[in-house]
Scaffold this motif. Structure first.
Motif, PDB file in Angstrom:
ATOM      1  N   GLU A  39       0.834  -1.208   0.000  1.00  0.00           N
ATOM      2  CA  GLU A  39       0.000   0.000   0.000  1.00  0.00           C
ATOM      3  C   GLU A  39       0.870   1.260   0.000  1.00  0.00           C
ATOM      4  OE1 GLU A  39      -2.886  -0.220   3.151  1.00  0.00           O
ATOM      5  OE2 GLU A  39      -3.808  -2.020   2.303  1.00  0.00           O
ATOM      6  N   ALA A  40       1.988   1.221   0.724  1.00  0.00           N
ATOM      7  CA  ALA A  40       2.912   2.362   0.738  1.00  0.00           C
ATOM      8  C   ALA A  40       3.518   2.555  -0.644  1.00  0.00           C
ATOM      9  CB  ALA A  40       4.006   2.152   1.789  1.00  0.00           C
ATOM     10  N   SER A  41       3.916   1.458  -1.261  1.00  0.00           N
ATOM     11  CA  SER A  41       4.497   1.522  -2.604  1.00  0.00           C
ATOM     12  C   SER A  41       3.484   2.066  -3.605  1.00  0.00           C
ATOM     13  CB  SER A  41       4.962   0.127  -3.030  1.00  0.00           C
ATOM     14  OG  SER A  41       5.453   0.151  -4.342  1.00  0.00           O
ATOM     15  N   ASP A  42       2.273   1.587  -3.510  1.00  0.00           N
ATOM     16  CA  ASP A  42       1.209   2.043  -4.405  1.00  0.00           C
ATOM     17  C   ASP A  42       0.929   3.535  -4.199  1.00  0.00           C
ATOM     18  OD1 ASP A  42      -0.816   1.348  -6.400  1.00  0.00           O
ATOM     19  OD2 ASP A  42      -2.277   1.744  -4.805  1.00  0.00           O
ATOM     20  N   ALA A  43       0.887   3.969  -2.950  1.00  0.00           N
ATOM     21  CA  ALA A  43       0.660   5.386  -2.649  1.00  0.00           C
ATOM     22  C   ALA A  43       1.776   6.244  -3.238  1.00  0.00           C
ATOM     23  CB  ALA A  43       0.555   5.598  -1.138  1.00  0.00           C
ATOM     24  N   TRP A  44       3.007   5.765  -3.112  1.00  0.00           N
ATOM     25  CA  TRP A  44       4.148   6.510  -3.656  1.00  0.00           C
ATOM     26  C   TRP A  44       4.069   6.598  -5.175  1.00  0.00           C
ATOM     27  CZ3 TRP A  44       8.305   5.453  -6.864  1.00  0.00           C
ATOM     28  CH2 TRP A  44       9.298   6.425  -6.877  1.00  0.00           C
ATOM     29  N   LYS A  45       3.756   5.444  -5.819  1.00  0.00           N
ATOM     30  CA  LYS A  45       3.657   5.425  -7.287  1.00  0.00           C
ATOM     31  C   LYS A  45       2.557   6.349  -7.795  1.00  0.00           C
ATOM     32  CE  LYS A  45       3.550   0.865  -7.748  1.00  0.00           C
ATOM     33  NZ  LYS A  45       3.386  -0.434  -8.390  1.00  0.00           N
ATOM     34  N   LYS A  46       1.491   6.483  -7.011  1.00  0.00           N
ATOM     35  CA  LYS A  46       0.366   7.327  -7.429  1.00  0.00           C
ATOM     36  C   LYS A  46       0.559   8.785  -7.041  1.00  0.00           C
ATOM     37  CE  LYS A  46      -3.036   3.638  -7.490  1.00  0.00           C
ATOM     38  NZ  LYS A  46      -4.239   3.084  -6.866  1.00  0.00           N
ATOM     39  N   GLY A  47       1.712   9.100  -6.436  1.00  0.00           N
ATOM     40  CA  GLY A  47       1.999  10.492  -6.089  1.00  0.00           C
ATOM     41  C   GLY A  47       1.244  11.004  -4.882  1.00  0.00           C
ATOM     42  N   ALA A  48       0.897  10.114  -3.975  1.00  0.00           N
ATOM     43  CA  ALA A  48       0.180  10.522  -2.758  1.00  0.00           C
ATOM     44  C   ALA A  48       1.045  11.479  -1.941  1.00  0.00           C
ATOM     45  CB  ALA A  48      -0.178   9.294  -1.926  1.00  0.00           C
ATOM     46  N   VAL A  49       0.391  12.223  -1.091  1.00  0.00           N
ATOM     47  CA  VAL A  49       1.124  13.143  -0.221  1.00  0.00           C
ATOM     48  C   VAL A  49       2.014  12.327   0.715  1.00  0.00           C
ATOM     49  CG1 VAL A  49      -0.627  14.963  -0.345  1.00  0.00           C
ATOM     50  CG2 VAL A  49      -0.760  13.251   1.466  1.00  0.00           C
ATOM     51  N   GLU A  50       3.101  12.945   1.142  1.00  0.00           N
ATOM     52  CA  GLU A  50       4.072  12.243   1.990  1.00  0.00           C
ATOM     53  C   GLU A  50       3.443  11.670   3.248  1.00  0.00           C
ATOM     54  OE1 GLU A  50       7.435  14.699   2.885  1.00  0.00           O
ATOM     55  OE2 GLU A  50       8.041  14.830   0.784  1.00  0.00           O
ATOM     56  N   GLU A  51       2.498  12.367   3.825  1.00  0.00           N
ATOM     57  CA  GLU A  51       1.871  11.890   5.060  1.00  0.00           C
ATOM     58  C   GLU A  51       1.151  10.556   4.843  1.00  0.00           C
ATOM     59  OE1 GLU A  51      -1.432  13.456   8.157  1.00  0.00           O
ATOM     60  OE2 GLU A  51       0.240  14.816   7.760  1.00  0.00           O
ATOM     61  N   LYS A  52       0.504  10.378   3.695  1.00  0.00           N
ATOM     62  CA  LYS A  52      -0.182   9.116   3.389  1.00  0.00           C
ATOM     63  C   LYS A  52       0.835   7.984   3.252  1.00  0.00           C
ATOM     64  CE  LYS A  52      -3.263   6.134   2.016  1.00  0.00           C
ATOM     65  NZ  LYS A  52      -3.893   5.324   3.038  1.00  0.00           N
ATOM     66  N   ILE A  53       1.931   8.249   2.553  1.00  0.00           N
ATOM     67  CA  ILE A  53       2.978   7.240   2.384  1.00  0.00           C
ATOM     68  C   ILE A  53       3.565   6.876   3.745  1.00  0.00           C
ATOM     69  CG2 ILE A  53       5.224   6.745   1.332  1.00  0.00           C
ATOM     70  CD1 ILE A  53       4.347   8.883  -0.853  1.00  0.00           C
ATOM     71  N   ALA A  54       3.842   7.896   4.539  1.00  0.00           N
ATOM     72  CA  ALA A  54       4.409   7.674   5.872  1.00  0.00           C
ATOM     73  C   ALA A  54       3.459   6.867   6.752  1.00  0.00           C
ATOM     74  CB  ALA A  54       4.738   9.008   6.532  1.00  0.00           C
ATOM     75  N   GLU A  55       2.170   7.143   6.649  1.00  0.00           N
ATOM     76  CA  GLU A  55       1.188   6.403   7.453  1.00  0.00           C
ATOM     77  C   GLU A  55       1.224   4.917   7.113  1.00  0.00           C
ATOM     78  OE1 GLU A  55      -3.641   6.186   8.129  1.00  0.00           O
ATOM     79  OE2 GLU A  55      -2.781   8.023   7.316  1.00  0.00           O
ATOM     80  N   GLU A  56       1.326   4.594   5.827  1.00  0.00           N
ATOM     81  CA  GLU A  56       1.388   3.189   5.422  1.00  0.00           C
ATOM     82  C   GLU A  56       2.689   2.542   5.906  1.00  0.00           C
ATOM     83  OE1 GLU A  56      -1.191   1.761   4.432  1.00  0.00           O
ATOM     84  OE2 GLU A  56      -2.389   3.386   3.612  1.00  0.00           O
ATOM     85  N   LEU A  57       3.789   3.290   5.855  1.00  0.00           N
ATOM     86  CA  LEU A  57       5.067   2.755   6.339  1.00  0.00           C
ATOM     87  C   LEU A  57       5.033   2.530   7.848  1.00  0.00           C
ATOM     88  CD1 LEU A  57       7.526   4.820   4.131  1.00  0.00           C
ATOM     89  CD2 LEU A  57       7.022   2.364   3.954  1.00  0.00           C
ATOM     90  N   ILE A  58       4.349   3.396   8.572  1.00  0.00           N
ATOM     91  CA  ILE A  58       4.189   3.196  10.019  1.00  0.00           C
ATOM     92  C   ILE A  58       3.379   1.939  10.291  1.00  0.00           C
ATOM     93  CG2 ILE A  58       3.104   4.123  12.110  1.00  0.00           C
ATOM     94  CD1 ILE A  58       5.816   5.399  11.440  1.00  0.00           C
ATOM     95  N   ASP A  59       2.365   1.675   9.454  1.00  0.00           N
ATOM     96  CA  ASP A  59       1.604   0.430   9.609  1.00  0.00           C
ATOM     97  C   ASP A  59       2.524  -0.781   9.478  1.00  0.00           C
ATOM     98  OD1 ASP A  59      -0.853   1.632  10.049  1.00  0.00           O
ATOM     99  OD2 ASP A  59      -1.498   1.496   7.954  1.00  0.00           O
ATOM    100  N   VAL A  60       3.478  -0.722   8.535  1.00  0.00           N
ATOM    101  CA  VAL A  60       4.455  -1.805   8.374  1.00  0.00           C
ATOM    102  C   VAL A  60       5.226  -1.996   9.674  1.00  0.00           C
ATOM    103  CG1 VAL A  60       6.543  -2.554   7.151  1.00  0.00           C
ATOM    104  CG2 VAL A  60       4.699  -1.415   5.882  1.00  0.00           C
ATOM    105  N   ILE A  61       5.708  -0.891  10.226  1.00  0.00           N
ATOM    106  CA  ILE A  61       6.473  -0.955  11.482  1.00  0.00           C
ATOM    107  C   ILE A  61       5.623  -1.520  12.611  1.00  0.00           C
ATOM    108  CG2 ILE A  61       7.636   0.456  13.237  1.00  0.00           C
ATOM    109  CD1 ILE A  61       8.482   2.309  10.854  1.00  0.00           C
ATOM    110  N   PHE A  62       4.366  -1.092  12.684  1.00  0.00           N
ATOM    111  CA  PHE A  62       3.462  -1.609  13.721  1.00  0.00           C
ATOM    112  C   PHE A  62       3.386  -3.131  13.643  1.00  0.00           C
ATOM    113  CE2 PHE A  62       0.227   1.834  15.162  1.00  0.00           C
ATOM    114  CZ  PHE A  62       1.250   2.695  15.481  1.00  0.00           C
TER     115      PHE A  62
END
Length: 102
Positions: A39-62
């Motif tokens: 989901e983080a990769s997809d958000a990045w590829k689609k040009g999502a705002v940094e906060e959305k990408i970061a939120e998905e990466l935090i989910d990975v860490i969780f």
């Protein structure tokens, strides 16, 4: 906040919300981490705002910290992080990337 503190916060959340909390759930948590990474990769590829990408990466860490809480409860993840960082710092330049020069 350190990794060990984060594990405690995540455990509290897991218990509060009734999420998977058994040793046999570790593979699910790892799979969920992988899904969140997608989901983080997809958000990045689609040009999502940094906060959305970061939120998905935090989910990975969780999910990874929660899996570690169950899979290796006697390992201090802060110490393990430092140990692994040191190990990687001592590796040669571009370790494991020699295929690029072929």
């Amino acid at each position: 906040m350190h990794l060990e503190e984060m594990k405690k916060e995540i455990e509290s959340l897991v218990l509060e919300k009734g999420f998977y909390n058994k040793l046999e759930d570790v593979p699910k948590k790892m799979l969920f981490a992988f899904i969140e990474l997608g989901e983080a990769s997809d958000a990045w590829k689609k040009g999502a705002v940094e906060e959305k990408i970061a939120e998905e990466l935090i989910d990975v860490i969780f999910y990874l910290l929660d899996a570690s809480r169950l899979a290796c409860p006697n390992v201090d993840m802060d110490k393990m992080f430092k140990k692994k960082l040191s190990k990687n710092r001592n590796r040669p330049y571009q370790y494991g990337e020699g295929h690029r020069n072929r």
